[in-house]
Design an enzyme around this catalytic site. Structure first.
Site, PDB file in Angstrom:
ATOM      1  CE  LYS A   1      39.748 -32.622 -28.277  1.00  0.00           C
ATOM      2  NZ  LYS A   1      38.729 -33.038 -27.073  1.00  0.00           N
TER       3      LYS A   1
ATOM      4  CD  GLU B   1      26.619 -39.083 -20.601  1.00  0.00           C
ATOM      5  OE1 GLU B   1      26.976 -40.214 -20.152  1.00  0.00           O
ATOM      6  OE2 GLU B   1      26.911 -38.311 -21.152  1.00  0.00           O
TER       7      GLU B   1
ATOM      8  NE  ARG C   1      26.096 -44.467 -22.691  1.00  0.00           N
ATOM      9  CZ  ARG C   1      27.201 -44.567 -23.409  1.00  0.00           C
ATOM     10  NH1 ARG C   1      28.307 -43.660 -23.003  1.00  0.00           N
ATOM     11  NH2 ARG C   1      27.431 -44.975 -24.360  1.00  0.00           N
TER      12      ARG C   1
HETATM   13  C1  LIG Z   1      27.650 -40.604 -23.802  1.00  0.00           C
HETATM   14  C2  LIG Z   1      28.319 -39.469 -24.377  1.00  0.00           C
HETATM   15  N1  LIG Z   1      28.440 -38.539 -23.608  1.00  0.00           N
HETATM   16  C3  LIG Z   1      29.100 -37.198 -24.068  1.00  0.00           C
HETATM   17  C4  LIG Z   1      29.680 -37.113 -25.398  1.00  0.00           C
HETATM   18  C5  LIG Z   1      30.121 -35.648 -25.823  1.00  0.00           C
HETATM   19  N2  LIG Z   1      31.538 -35.995 -26.048  1.00  0.00           N
HETATM   20  C6  LIG Z   1      31.770 -36.148 -27.357  1.00  0.00           C
HETATM   21  S1  LIG Z   1      33.583 -36.156 -27.597  1.00  0.00           S
HETATM   22  C7  LIG Z   1      33.766 -35.907 -25.640  1.00  0.00           C
HETATM   23  C8  LIG Z   1      34.845 -35.964 -25.311  1.00  0.00           C
HETATM   24  C9  LIG Z   1      35.927 -37.206 -25.596  1.00  0.00           C
HETATM   25  O1  LIG Z   1      37.033 -37.078 -24.920  1.00  0.00           O
HETATM   26  P1  LIG Z   1      38.274 -38.019 -25.357  1.00  0.00           P
HETATM   27  O2  LIG Z   1      37.676 -39.431 -25.391  1.00  0.00           O
HETATM   28  O3  LIG Z   1      39.391 -37.711 -24.743  1.00  0.00           O
HETATM   29  O4  LIG Z   1      38.531 -37.824 -26.811  1.00  0.00           O
HETATM   30  P2  LIG Z   1      39.262 -36.477 -27.515  1.00  0.00           P
HETATM   31  O5  LIG Z   1      38.311 -35.646 -27.910  1.00  0.00           O
HETATM   32  O6  LIG Z   1      39.910 -35.770 -26.309  1.00  0.00           O
HETATM   33  O7  LIG Z   1      40.125 -36.949 -28.687  1.00  0.00           O
HETATM   34  C10 LIG Z   1      32.480 -35.902 -25.206  1.00  0.00           C
HETATM   35  C11 LIG Z   1      32.083 -35.730 -23.692  1.00  0.00           C
HETATM   36  C12 LIG Z   1      29.242 -38.289 -26.051  1.00  0.00           C
HETATM   37  N3  LIG Z   1      29.666 -38.329 -27.319  1.00  0.00           N
HETATM   38  N4  LIG Z   1      28.784 -39.475 -25.347  1.00  0.00           N
HETATM   39 MG   LIG Z   2      40.958 -36.683 -24.599  1.00  0.00          MG
END
Ligand SMILES: Cc1ncc(C[n+]2csc(CCOP(=O)(O)OP(=O)(O)O)c2C)c(N)n1
Ligand SMILES: [Mg+2]
Ligand SMILES: CC(=O)[C@@H](O)[C@H](O)COP(=O)(O)O
Length: 634
Positions: free
Chosen positions: A280, A367, A395
């Site tokens: 990242k 959630e 959710r």
């Molecule tokens: C239902 C939900 N909960 C929380 C979030 C907040 N959120 C946005 S990106 C993220 C992390 C995603 O991690 P990953 O899938 O590994 O993607 P990366 O950012 O590492 O590329 C979170 C928790 C969301 N978008 N949707």
């Molecule tokens: Mg990730």
């Protein structure tokens, strides 16, 4: 390369790896320089430059379908599909959306913003494709964080059972917004760092058998990817046992490894899970060395220093006001525990986690689990605080109904990002929670007018023992730092009269109080006297005050930064109907019945008319019609 000239990704088909490397460098430079101006999800997008290039080189979008989970990492996809020139408007009013948007491009076949939906969407598309006897690839790209979401696991279960062809690309960068958590994360860690396992010959035969016809001839390719198969070990078999062909882990920044594996995956029947390891923030040191989540999504920044461009030492974030007060409560009451579904940084819970690690739980992007876990803690005598964004609480609706409210369990919901959040747009506006909380029996719903009342409300929530209680507060900073004095607990269901006035009573909630006060001040000069009431309890209403206003015949105006349907104004209407206060003039102001796109909260509030000017106009209308009614009655 002038990225603004790209209209379609087809040019990638014949591009050699050397040229791809140069293009990747151009894209990284473009991302770093543009997002420095606009802000956005710089870390996630820098991590998927090579992956996105190779996906568009290997497959033919939009016939082949990419589903970007969460979708915050789709900027490179947008650059390659003709939208580079729009990045100056990223996440701005009427500008480029920060997530996939079907109205923007035929290449955006699936809209996201909330996590963990891509696999279910992909399963739906695979079923549709097969029913249509069509033949195209379906490629969901899901992060290691999103894979911790319950929906993703539900979908894995079904996809593995159905065994329809699809290529799930797992983008594993070891990070969620904050460091990723959970057993799935630990398993992926074992895969990433696995020692060299002797892979049995039959493993290769087992895999080759999955490739119809071509299997034997692929021996050479198999030899080439043999090195990655060496990691096909016990925990890798988790996906195999779930019905997938697991390939990886492979270097998500190596064009050669990506090309080999994607070409190989295309030929395998049934569902494939391609485990791609990325970094990242790759290519920009401040983002690449971020281990806590600071560079997941940012405002503007100075490229050379990595400093964020925002007012230093401004008033505290609302989430900090709340989390600091929770810490005070936890000091006094050992029953207080905090649960967050993957948002410890956004909800400013790091200090609580450091002080009370045994009472802090980051459950991942889960959630539903977070909400029912809170119910479980309350059922067993704890005082759980469920710290959750309004939009993500959506959710966990059935968990609120079935596990929390129905059992009347003492869960304290601190609901963050309530109201129009701005740049994240449609998928993230925190405007629905009042409507889905208010109708739950036993639920208390409250929202403070300012940071001092915010502190008092946290105290009130922590002291409340009679069932579930929810406190809403907005994204962004409070107007000022709270005062040092100890705040008093607020009587449940009590409103507060902020100004004297008899012509109209404005019942304002939270962020709408300030514009209501401004409107009252404007109208005072026009000899219209307005009573502004801080309707800080959405449920229960302050029925004594409402009865008094109705008995006085005062026209009412409700104002809320939530959808009108089922919102606070609806509650007042229901009260008036129930108590037969039928001859009282009432108007409601709130969020209209449509999804509100991205833009600054100020622009969006103006677009939907939630401004002091419009509040004043509504009050004038009420006075005018009241005057006309008096004349008719005279
Ligand atoms: C239902 C939900 N909960 C929380 C979030 C907040 N959120 C946005 S990106 C993220 C992390 C995603 O991690 P990953 O899938 O590994 O993607 P990366 O950012 O590492 O590329 C979170 C928790 C969301 N978008 N949707
Ligand atoms: Mg990730
Ligand atoms: C994409 C996503 O869902 C998160 O990154 C979200 O944008 C965070 O919101 P805040 O910036 O309000 O913490």
């Amino acid at each position: 390369m002038d990225l603004g000239k790209i209209q379609h990704p087809g040019f990638l088909k014949d591009m050699q790896h050397g040229d791809l490397e140069k293009l990747a460098a151009d894209i990284r430079h473009f991302l770093i320089t543009n997002i420095a101006k606009t802000g956005g999800h710089i870390g996630p997008n820098l991590g998927v430059v090579e992956l996105t290039l190779m996906l568009h080189k290997t497959f033919s979008s939009p016939e082949d379908k990419f589903l970007w989970d969460v979708g915050h990492q789709a900027y490179v996809h947008k650059i390659l599909t003709g939208r580079a020139n729009q990045f100056g408007t990223l996440r701005q009013y009427k500008g480029l959306c920060g997530f996939p948007k079907r109205s923007e491009s035929e290449h955006d076949v699936w809209e996201t913003g909330h996590s963990s939906t891509s696999l279910s969407g992909a399963m739906g598309m695979a079923a549709a494709r097969d029913i249509k006897n069509a033949n195209y690839h379906i490629v969901p790209i899901i992060g290691d964080g999103a894979l911790t979401g319950g929906m993703a696991l539900e979908a894995l279960n079904h996809i593995g059972h159905e065994k329809r062809k699809m290529i799930v690309v797992l983008n594993d960068n070891e990070m969620s917004i904050a460091p990723n958590v959970g057993a799935m994360h630990n398993m992926l860690g074992r895969l990433r760092t696995a020692g060299k396992y002797k892979w049995a010959k039959e493993e290769l035969e087992y895999l080759l058998k999955k490739i119809p016809v071509m299997g034997g001839k692929l021996a050479s390719t198999a030899e080439r990817v043999k090195d990655s198969l060496k990691y096909l070990m016990v925990s890798g078999m988790f996906f195999e046992e779930m019905g997938f062909t697991y390939l990886g882990p492979l270097d998500g920044h190596s064009f050669e490894e990506l090309e080999d594996h994607l070409q190989y995956a295309k030929k395998i029947d049934g569902p494939v899970l391609l485990h791609v390891v990325t970094k990242k923030g790759k290519g920009y040191t401040p983002a690449e060395s971020d281990s806590i989540g600071t560079w997941h999504g940012t405002g503007p920044y100075k490229i050379d220093s990595g400093e964020f461009v925002k007012p230093v030492n401004g008033p505290p974030a609302w989430s900090k006001v709340v989390s600091d007060e929770i810490i005070k409560g936890a000091e006094k009451d050992k029953r207080v525990a905090v649960i967050t579904p993957a948002m410890p940084v956004g909800s400013k819970l790091e200090t609580f986690a450091d002080l009370y690690p045994e009472r802090f739980f980051d459950v991942g992007i889960a959630e539903q689990h977070a909400t029912t876990m809170a119910a479980g803690m309350a059922a067993d005598g704890m005082k759980p605080v469920l710290s959750i964004y309004s939009t993500f609480l959506q959710r966990a609706y059935d968990q609120l109904v079935h596990d929390v409210a129905r059992q009347n369990l003492n869960v304290f919901l601190t609901i963050d990002r309530c109201g129009l959040v701005g740049a994240d747009g449609e998928t993230h506006q925190g405007v629905f929670d009042v409507s889905f909380l208010r109708h739950l029996p036993n639920m208390v719903v409250m929202m403070p007018k300012d940071e001092n009342e915010g502190q008092a409300m946290v105290k009130t929530g922590l002291a409340y023992e009679d069932g579930p209680i929810a406190m809403r507060f907005p994204r962004g900073n409070a107007a000022a730092a709270p005062t040092e004095d100890e705040k008093d607990i607020i009587p449940i269901g009590s409103w507060e009269e902020l100004t004297e006035g008899n012509d109209v009573a404005v019942l304002a909630v939270g962020t709408m109080i300030q514009p209501a006060l401004e409107a009252a001040a404007t109208l005072r000069a026009e000899n219209i006297s307005v009573k502004v009431i801080n309707a800080r309890f959405i449920k229960p209403l302050d029925e004594a005050m409402l009865h008094k206003l109705c008995q006085q015949g005062t026209p009412l105006l409700t104002v809320e930064e939530t959808v009108l349907q089922g919102g606070f104004g609806s509650a007042v209407l229901e009260f008036m109907e129930e108590h037969e206060h039928r001859d009282i003039a009432i108007k409601r102001m709130g969020v209209p019945d449509r999804f509100i796109e991205h833009g600054s909260p100020k622009e969006l509030l103006k677009e939907i008319g939630l401004t002091s000017t419009n509040i004043a106009a509504q009050i004038r209308d009420l006075c005018k019609s009241e005057h006309q009614n008096h004349q008719q009655r005279a």
